[in-house]
Design a protein around this motif. Sequence first.
Motif, PDB file in Angstrom:
ATOM      1  N   ASP A  55     -28.602  31.242 -18.072  1.00  0.00           N
ATOM      2  CA  ASP A  55     -29.578  32.519 -17.675  1.00  0.00           C
ATOM      3  C   ASP A  55     -28.782  33.469 -16.792  1.00  0.00           C
ATOM      4  O   ASP A  55     -28.927  34.633 -17.101  1.00  0.00           O
ATOM      5  N   LYS A  58     -26.440  35.720 -18.677  1.00  0.00           N
ATOM      6  CA  LYS A  58     -27.139  36.919 -19.270  1.00  0.00           C
ATOM      7  C   LYS A  58     -27.745  38.032 -18.568  1.00  0.00           C
ATOM      8  O   LYS A  58     -27.343  39.162 -18.864  1.00  0.00           O
ATOM      9  N   VAL A  96     -26.283  39.214 -26.649  1.00  0.00           N
ATOM     10  CA  VAL A  96     -27.202  39.513 -25.260  1.00  0.00           C
ATOM     11  C   VAL A  96     -27.904  40.702 -25.331  1.00  0.00           C
ATOM     12  O   VAL A  96     -28.781  41.124 -25.102  1.00  0.00           O
TER      13      VAL A  96
END
Length: 307
Positions: A55, A58, A96
């Motif tokens: 995470d 990203k 992404v």
Amino acid sequence: MVDYTNYWSVRAETPAKQIIRWIGIAQSKYFDWKKRYGKANEHNGAVPRDFWLEDWEKRAILDFHQTNPLEGYRRLAFMMLDADIVAVSPSSVYRVLRDAGAMDRFNGKKSKKGTGFKQPVRPHDHWHLDISYLNICGTFFFMCSVLDGCSRSIIHWEIREKMEETDVEIILQRARENHPDAKPRIITDNGPKFISRDFKEFIRIAGMTHGKTSPYYPQSNGKIERYHRTIKGDCIRESQIKTVDDARRIVKQYVQHYNEVRLHSAIGYVTPLTKLAGEEKAVFDSRDRKLEAARETRRLRRQQQAA
């Protein structure tokens, strides 16, 4: 199941294929079970992979993109790699940004080619105009037709030895004389006769508007294209035509049949003339009443037979 099949195959001295055929199991399913025999059952859900982004990675990609909004995803990937921000491939950066909706500006405006026109809701909203060729005893003639887009009715047609811009304007003017109150939108392709300055001026003076189809996409004017294919297949090629006068007489008869007798599938199996006059609802209601009366008659007849 594998043990069961092996047990009875030995006891009955019968091949395993015959046993599973009697049981009703597909051979491919049985041999899949046999291949997995003795192995632990594992779930088939998504298993985390080492190359999946975390995470924080990203978020770092999205933050770096906001800082450099004009850079492409490939350049962003190498810029982040050189700056030790996050080590990812260009394809990962693309995924992404795509999932976050940040790639929309690269997609541009979608082309409307092939989507056609907004369908007319009333007669005389759209008139489709097109020219087709007729081979009469080795000589080519031109057939120009004007079709109403809502009712599929043929407003006017003519067969001529030549088809120049003036001829098209005359044909369209005669169509307007049949319906003087109509102010339709004329739908044509991008032929030289339809994109000339004089034709545009004629459309403007007549109080009409002009819409052209997508280049190299005849399907967008498919209503008139389909009509020309129909009249050639059902009328012209089925008739013995020796002169242009024969062609005009035969086409006139077919157009009358097409407008007044032939039920058109695209408008609910009513005639184009009925649709043009706005009387299709009365026809639909009459059909519904007849069907309901027939069902009631059958019901009463069955009751009488059962009594």
